[in-house]
Design a protein around this motif. Structure first.
Motif, PDB file in Angstrom:
ATOM      1  N   TRP A  81      -8.056  15.250  -5.788  1.00 21.44           N
ATOM      2  CA  TRP A  81      -9.561  14.604  -5.855  1.00 21.44           C
ATOM      3  C   TRP A  81      -9.793  13.244  -6.182  1.00 21.44           C
ATOM      4  N   ASP A  98     -12.802  10.031 -15.009  1.00 20.30           N
ATOM      5  CA  ASP A  98     -13.344  11.552 -15.263  1.00 20.30           C
ATOM      6  C   ASP A  98     -12.198  12.591 -15.059  1.00 20.30           C
ATOM      7  N   VAL A 114     -11.521  15.413 -17.798  1.00 23.36           N
ATOM      8  CA  VAL A 114     -11.956  16.965 -17.425  1.00 23.36           C
ATOM      9  C   VAL A 114     -10.614  17.588 -18.032  1.00 23.36           C
ATOM     10  N   ASP A 166      -8.508  11.305  -3.130  1.00 25.06           N
ATOM     11  CA  ASP A 166      -9.385  11.352  -1.995  1.00 25.06           C
ATOM     12  C   ASP A 166     -10.601  10.359  -2.259  1.00 25.06           C
ATOM     13  N   GLY A 167     -11.076  10.015  -3.509  1.00 27.62           N
ATOM     14  CA  GLY A 167     -12.126   9.325  -3.877  1.00 27.62           C
ATOM     15  C   GLY A 167     -13.060  10.393  -4.464  1.00 27.62           C
ATOM     16  N   ALA A 168     -13.082  11.479  -4.350  1.00 29.15           N
ATOM     17  CA  ALA A 168     -14.157  12.249  -4.953  1.00 29.15           C
ATOM     18  C   ALA A 168     -14.480  12.214  -6.201  1.00 29.15           C
ATOM     19  N   TRP A 169     -13.373  11.828  -7.002  1.00 35.92           N
ATOM     20  CA  TRP A 169     -13.642  11.960  -8.531  1.00 35.92           C
ATOM     21  C   TRP A 169     -12.953  10.584  -9.028  1.00 35.92           C
ATOM     22  N   SER A 170     -13.554   9.948 -10.050  1.00 35.14           N
ATOM     23  CA  SER A 170     -12.849   8.898 -10.431  1.00 35.14           C
ATOM     24  C   SER A 170     -11.558   9.352 -11.378  1.00 35.14           C
ATOM     25  N   LEU A 176     -13.039  25.755 -10.443  1.00 31.49           N
ATOM     26  CA  LEU A 176     -13.615  24.524 -10.642  1.00 31.49           C
ATOM     27  C   LEU A 176     -14.821  24.205  -9.658  1.00 31.49           C
ATOM     28  N   GLU A 177     -15.057  25.169  -8.730  1.00 34.23           N
ATOM     29  CA  GLU A 177     -16.072  25.090  -7.897  1.00 34.23           C
ATOM     30  C   GLU A 177     -17.549  24.868  -8.617  1.00 34.23           C
TER      31      GLU A 177
END
Lengths: 360, 360, 360
Positions: C329, C339, C343, C332-336, C290-291
């Protein structure tokens, strides 16, 4: 909490007997002989930080104290007493020691005495071949003496190791060279060689590896920066012959090494680089080894050389990493506690005891 | 909490001056010029999600708002005002800007003014050689002008960079080509070249790199998808000559790049790909760089091109990743807080200031 | 918590119909046909531990119970009933089944009935070519029949797959071979071939892949231990022709596979190895995919063969890994959250439904 039993360090060197200044100590923190760039220091590495974390307390100082203070304390105690305190606190019960090339490091007996541990010799093939060349008058004598020397060494050693052997030709031609090819290569090498000259002929190196395979001891192959996949042909060719192959120093190709260890019954993967060199990252690297390798095929080592601090750091970091990785898997329910404890024992010592036929 | 000081972005490009629609904006989210597959979008990448996390709040919107809403707000503010708000919030104090090939991106001065920061030029070697070829009448003139142009550029630039140079021939033949070889290659290339044609002769490219090494400035080499190990020969050949080598874009071979940086005093590794492109995974990738590289050998960059959003994302993600990785090591007791703070400063700015001789 | 919808397993095989002893069961836990070393067992692998975690409860036993007890219970239920319980609990709604080479495994219809799921056929190209050779009298007939057979198979299959095709020659010469070259290669191969002999001619294999590309179905390429970069030329040559390429089994080169999937619109990366084989490490490996890969380019599969336990483990481990990685994620707030949920749906099933044109 996962307990790690007393460790078998399946590949290391001896330690220096002389007092060390800051600069000399620092150069031993680099993974290869190298100079730091101007304005930088090898103390600013995971290895340097790990030494400062684990070793000062063993000499009565605070963790992470400045390098200069640590070195001063080390000299105050003397290299012998510092070495004794460090090695005895390492938790390593058995050292397998690469004794070649000959140098100013302590041998197995001295390391054992200093560390209150057992120690066994690993014979390095290239220096052995060079000694035989130094004392053999003819090509025939050299070849006969070489076979005899390797088989003789097998009687007293727990394993063979080869640094140059895995380079170059082995990937292209894994099979043993024929007698005529060997004679020709030996003749040319002896003719151009000055006394003490290194064995660098690919045919001779291959011949040497195959003699070692025939002697039946485990053969440790230094991968250096090579992809372990380049040894797949040699692994296939030596399968079923009775000698195990142990892949040393695979990082950053350690996942391939682990995979190869799952593919061939006689192939094992060394965990060496995970420990002494990556410090705070050791758990992450160790976990990568544990993806595809069967758990009966992984072996702890320190790879330490020169500084007893490196033996200590390897052991301390490895125990911590193993306990953390397996402990998390138990906490998640992915592994049972009993399995985790058993695997810890295998990787820390049991696999090495089985492969090298060490008495428990 | 680990503080990251103001950043030095050691490799980036300028930004576009035109208003962008959704489709054009999207293509800039791909790491290489590429089209999305039917039914997919490059907004559905770590880069896309990171832009939506970090940038909308800087323009007064909610994080993770839909791309169309973000683009509408960006156009409402205008490309200039949006760029100013974004870059000034990035925390980047100094930009080193690759100014070639010439295009429609802002140059260092304009980027500095927009971002309220300092900016310096990185000269790309291939376009420089092509300009010289466009204006030189003979092979002799071309070769003389080329050396003069590179040395002249060294006076005003902080570094050289080469994209084509690390390809192909350098792995096989790292040494500088001889004068006759260079003359021959130059003659053949000039004869077959149309005006503006790219320099693609491996001998000439090698010659160009060696002129740059002689000019004494740091030389940034684009690895692309190559294993950094292919540059080990060039690193060995240029060791001790005074010019540093900076390996760009090593992912997924970044562990090898980090290892090479530990082996050669004059080799450095760029952290670029860790930041702008891997978003939520940046901490994991950054941690891999920190396994074997000496901490004095790693350099932050954004690698951003075209969109100021990419500078912002790179800086934001990098700060977060660095704080998380080092913070965990401090919490574990593996690193001291003082060391972690010091290493953060080196990687974020200090190493770049030393290597490129920037005034603090 | 991230929900994973019903899965599409985009690459698997059928299961064995016979009762299994401990030893036979164990060999199916190895990723390749291999024997365990003396003193070790393939139950001591991530795959073995994952089977013991997930499968015993589905047959009414405690997780992590000893292998012998599990096998006894499995025989007690009978292979049919055990298979039914396992597959119906897997959460896999659609299987894409590689039906070649012919063997003693259940086909798509039987797998669908046992698992109460849909199933579609993937046609393996090499056995198809060998069947055509067995029944064609001349070179001309063979070549005509081969094209017809591939196009005919395309009507009933959702995809083609090739194991030998990605080996050797494709990296050097990605383009389709010319008609004369193909005729020559076919003539030589047919002349030296015994009935049933494997297609091993690189020109014929390349021809076969290009026929498949022309048939317009997705083409799954087994990478084995190859670097996906070796297929970049073939990817470039087939770009825009309408057939998608799906890279299978990329580990440990999965980051390169993910990168390639971002570079070419028609290239996709299979997540197979992440699941059945790395157990407690699956989340870490999945996160690496997923990078750089666009999230629309990753496809779940089990790669399972022979044991329904492997389908179950793949599905269970994958769901857990995906929920953990995306969940962190989001935390951490990195993704909603929206989303992440979207995904998860793409990777678990949506991408496969789009690529293979399956009805939802």
């Amino acid at each position: 909490m996962i307990d790690t039993p007393s460790l078998v360090d399946q590949y290391c060197h001896g330690v220096l007997r002389t007092e060390l200044g800051l600069g000399t100590f620092e150069t031993h923190l680099a993974p290869t002989p190298a100079l730091p760039a101007a304005g930088t220091t090898f103390f600013d590495t995971q290895a340097g930080f790990a030494v400062r974390r684990w070793c000062p307390p063993l000499l009565g100082l605070e963790p992470h104290c400045p390098p200069a203070r640590y070195l001063a304390r080390r000299r105050e105690l003397g290299v012998l007493e510092a070495g004794r305190r460090l090695l005895r606190a390492s938790g390593i019960a058995t050292y397998l020691v690469d004794t070649g090339p000959p140098g100013d490091l302590t041998g197995p007996a001295e390391l054992a005495a200093t560390g209150d541990a057992a120690a066994h010799e690993i014979v390095r093939l290239e220096p052995l071949a060079e000694q035989v060349a130094d004392t053999s008058g003819t090509v025939d004598a050299f070849l006969a003496n070489l076979t005899e020397a390797v088989h003789g060494a097998a009687a007293g050693a727990v394993a063979f190791t080869s640094v140059a052997g895995a380079r170059g030709g082995l990937a292209a031609v894994p099979e043993p060279p024929g007698p005529g090819e060997v004679r020709g290569a030996a003749g040319r090498w002896l003719a151009r060689r000055a006394a003490g000259g290194a064995v660098d002929d690919p045919v001779l190196l291959r011949h040497l590896l195959w003699i070692a395979v025939g002697a039946g001891r485990p053969l440790q192959l230094h991968l250096g920066e090579r992809d372990p996949g380049t040894l797949a042909g040699f692994a296939a060719a030596t399968s079923g012959l009775g000698a195990d192959l142990v892949l040393l120093h695979g990082y950053p190709h350690h996942r391939q090494a682990a995979r190869l260890a799952g593919h061939f019954p006689h192939v094992y993967a060394d965990l060496g680089p995970v420990v002494a060199r990556t410090g705070a990252r050791a758990a992450a690297v160790l976990a990568e080894f544990l993806e595809l390798a069967p758990f009966g095929k992984l072996l702890f080592s320190s790879g330490a050389r020169g500084l007893p601090e490196l033996h200590v750091v390897a052991a301390s970091v490895f125990r911590g990493a193993l306990a953390r990785v397996l402990g998390e898997w138990v906490a998640d329910g992915a592994w049972s506690r009993a399995d985790a404890q058993r695997v810890a024992g295998l990787v820390a010592a049991g696999n090495a005891r089985r492969v090298y036929r060490l008495n428990p």
